[in-house]
Design an enzyme around this catalytic site. Structure first.
Site, PDB file in Angstrom:
ATOM      1  N   HIS A   1       0.827  -1.205   0.000  1.00 27.25           N
ATOM      2  CA  HIS A   1       0.000   0.000   0.000  1.00 27.25           C
ATOM      3  C   HIS A   1       0.864   1.259   0.000  1.00 27.25           C
ATOM      4  CE1 HIS A   1      -3.695   2.130   2.041  1.00 27.25           C
ATOM      5  NE2 HIS A   1      -3.145   2.880   1.109  1.00 27.25           N
TER       6      HIS A   1
ATOM      7  N   HIS B   1       1.362   5.275  -2.208  1.00 27.43           N
ATOM      8  CA  HIS B   1       0.824   6.249  -3.174  1.00 27.43           C
ATOM      9  C   HIS B   1       2.002   6.928  -3.852  1.00 27.43           C
ATOM     10  CE1 HIS B   1      -3.356   6.056  -1.650  1.00 27.43           C
ATOM     11  NE2 HIS B   1      -2.763   5.737  -0.516  1.00 27.43           N
TER      12      HIS B   1
ATOM     13  N   HIS C   1      -5.122  -0.463   6.104  1.00 31.83           N
ATOM     14  CA  HIS C   1      -4.844   0.392   7.278  1.00 31.83           C
ATOM     15  C   HIS C   1      -5.842   0.290   8.433  1.00 31.83           C
ATOM     16  CE1 HIS C   1      -7.657   2.858   5.027  1.00 31.83           C
ATOM     17  NE2 HIS C   1      -6.745   3.425   4.268  1.00 31.83           N
TER      18      HIS C   1
ATOM     19  N   ASN D   1      -5.752   9.585   7.479  1.00 27.59           N
ATOM     20  CA  ASN D   1      -7.038   8.906   7.465  1.00 27.59           C
ATOM     21  C   ASN D   1      -6.821   7.436   7.106  1.00 27.59           C
ATOM     22  OD1 ASN D   1      -9.753   8.500   7.627  1.00 27.59           O
ATOM     23  ND2 ASN D   1     -10.208   9.269   5.573  1.00 27.59           N
TER      24      ASN D   1
ATOM     25  N   ASP E   1       1.161   2.799   3.763  1.00 28.38           N
ATOM     26  CA  ASP E   1       0.246   3.826   3.244  1.00 28.38           C
ATOM     27  C   ASP E   1       1.032   5.121   2.955  1.00 28.38           C
ATOM     28  OD1 ASP E   1      -2.011   5.124   2.356  1.00 28.38           O
ATOM     29  OD2 ASP E   1      -2.993   5.243   4.310  1.00 28.38           O
TER      30      ASP E   1
ATOM     31  N   HIS F   1       2.754  14.395   0.342  1.00 28.38           N
ATOM     32  CA  HIS F   1       1.985  15.624   0.115  1.00 28.38           C
ATOM     33  C   HIS F   1       2.933  16.798  -0.029  1.00 28.38           C
ATOM     34  CE1 HIS F   1      -2.104  14.233   0.465  1.00 28.38           C
ATOM     35  NE2 HIS F   1      -1.791  13.533   1.544  1.00 28.38           N
TER      36      HIS F   1
END
Ligand SMILES: [Zn+2]
Ligand SMILES: [Zn+2]
Length: 447
Positions: free
Chosen positions: A76, A78, A248, A294, A321, A325
């Protein structure tokens, strides 16, 4: 069932390497011994008695005092490709993975545009062939545009190489849509990975609903927002005979739902993140947006349940996760800040420091949970065995370091562990048979 290969890595030199006298530790292969690890042509050639001659031209690494373990698999992450490369791309993301000791990662599909068609999936896979130093698998979306209403062409996406399906970032709100997706999952294969959250219950929440949110006067996200959706989707998966992977986990009630589902025979696996395993909502008292994610950091009781679940196997694996950003999304008041933190570069060190060294989790269990996460996505855990592809993390278990002090390999710096002193550091990573990472300070010689 899938026609295309699941993992993609850019072509590079096959590793030729001898790690001398490291402690080779692979619980899956029942291995714990001081040996010379010989890697030839990107494969593990031999686990030799110490003192063996190095093949000509091979790099020699002095492994004295180091651990050599199967490299990690993260189900997992991004990587923000396509569309938000200013936060991360496949090159920086896989470099961060290498720095964390990973040999494979599964990238999520909530990109811009989202990965909901064979065309977008094909283009990110092509980019990975040019940019990924660590093998990457891609999931595709469950629903078109992540809108939660129309399913994607799941069978076609499987043929194009999707390792699974996820609308992560968002839950699948409609039970009817979820049920249809499970019917297709059963036929096409490729597990459905779920961000479990009931948007009606989460509302405008920005942190865990509890004592701390009450004191701060911030809107809370109750843990039942997560666990009630896990209960719903476990029931649907059982009814349809389909496979789900819950992402998660953050709450005790969620661990309990997973335990119930597994006991009832649901094909369910699940993950927990280093931050949920080591931090609580107490951190949010600082209103530091680095602690906003989250699902949110929850109570100490929830954290204890996650640790227990990881130890007893109710929680199958660790996932970071990793969510890069840009500064402008994080350097704003807590309530407006984006949700998510980076994770790849320090996941092992955080869990080694916070769980293994205090005696809460055996090192062998941590290694098992950090290598098994690809299984729901068809990615076999790496092994330290002759004849296997070389996927090895070389770790100095005693090295103390401060997160962020030497900068980051990731393009984004939104780590909730920045400034922390950790014990245990990855020195070198061999991923997919190639040297994917070496610590700048880490010396080696050539035979
Ligand atoms: Zn999520
Ligand atoms: Zn995510």
């Amino acid at each position: 069932m899938s026609a295309a290969k699941p993992l993609i890595q850019r072509p590079g030199d096959a590793a030729e390497l001898v790690v001398r006298g490291a402690r080779l530790l692979d619980p899956r292969s029942d291995l714990d011994a001081v040996r010379d690890l010989v890697i030839r042509g990107g494969e593990i050639a031999e686990l030799a008695e110490p003192g063996a001659d190095a093949p000509d031209g091979a790099e020699v690494v002095e492994g004295d005092g180091l651990l050599a373990v199967p490299a990690f698999v993260d189900p997992h992450v991004h990587f923000r490709v396509p569309g938000q490369e200013h936060k991360e791309d496949l090159e920086t993301g896989t470099r961060a993975a290498g720095a964390g000791g990973y040999c494979a990662v599964v990238a999520m599909a909530n990109t811009e545009p989202p990965i909901d068609s064979a065309a977008v999936l094909g283009s990110v896979r092509e980019r990975a062939e040019r940019e990924a130093s660590v093998p990457v698998g891609f999931v595709a979306n469950v629903t078109q545009g992540m809108k939660g209403t129309e399913l994607t062409e799941m069978a076609e996406l499987r043929d194009e190489g999707a390792v699974g399906f996820s609308d992560d970032g968002l839950p699948i709100r409609s039970a009817r849509v979820m049920r249809m997706a499970l019917q297709y999952q059963r036929l096409s294969g490729g597990v459905i990975a779920l961000h479990e959250e009931d948007p009606e219950l989460s509302g405008e929440g920005v942190m865990h609903e509890g004592e701390v949110s009450a004191v701060l006067g911030l809107a809370g996200i109750p843990s039942v927002s997560e666990s009630s959706m896990i209960a719903r989707d476990s029931a649907l998966a059982l009814y349809e005979g389909a496979a789900i992977h819950v992402q998660h986990l953050s709450a005790r009630s969620s661990v309990e739902e997973i335990a119930r589902a597994k006991a009832a025979g649901v094909q369910v696996t699940c993950e927990a993140s280093p931050h949920h395993l080591t931090l609580t909502d107490e951190q949010v008292r600082s209103l530091d947006s680095r602690f906003k994610m989250n699902p949110p950091l929850r109570s100490e009781d929830d954290r204890q349940a996650l640790i227990e679940g990881l130890r007893d196997g109710t929680i199958d694996c660790v996932a970071t996760d990793h969510a890069p950003h840009a500064p402008e999304e994080k350097e704003v008041p807590f309530e407006q800040a984006a949700m998510g933190v980076t994770g790849l570069e320090k996941a092992f060190a955080v869990l080694h420091t916070e769980l293994v060294l205090p005696g809460l989790l055996p090192l062998e269990t941590l290694l098992e949970r950090m290598t098994v996460g690809g299984v729901p996505f068809g990615i076999e855990p790496p092994r330290l065995e002759a004849g296997q592809p070389a996927n090895v993390a070389l770790i100095d278990p005693g090295q103390e370091w401060i997160v962020g002090e030497d900068g980051y390999e990731s393009r984004s710096h939104n780590s909730c562990f920045a400034g922390r002193s950790l014990t245990g550091r990855v020195q070198m990573t061999v991923a997919g048979g190639q040297v994917a990472f070496r610590q700048r300070s880490f010396a080696m010689g050539v035979a």
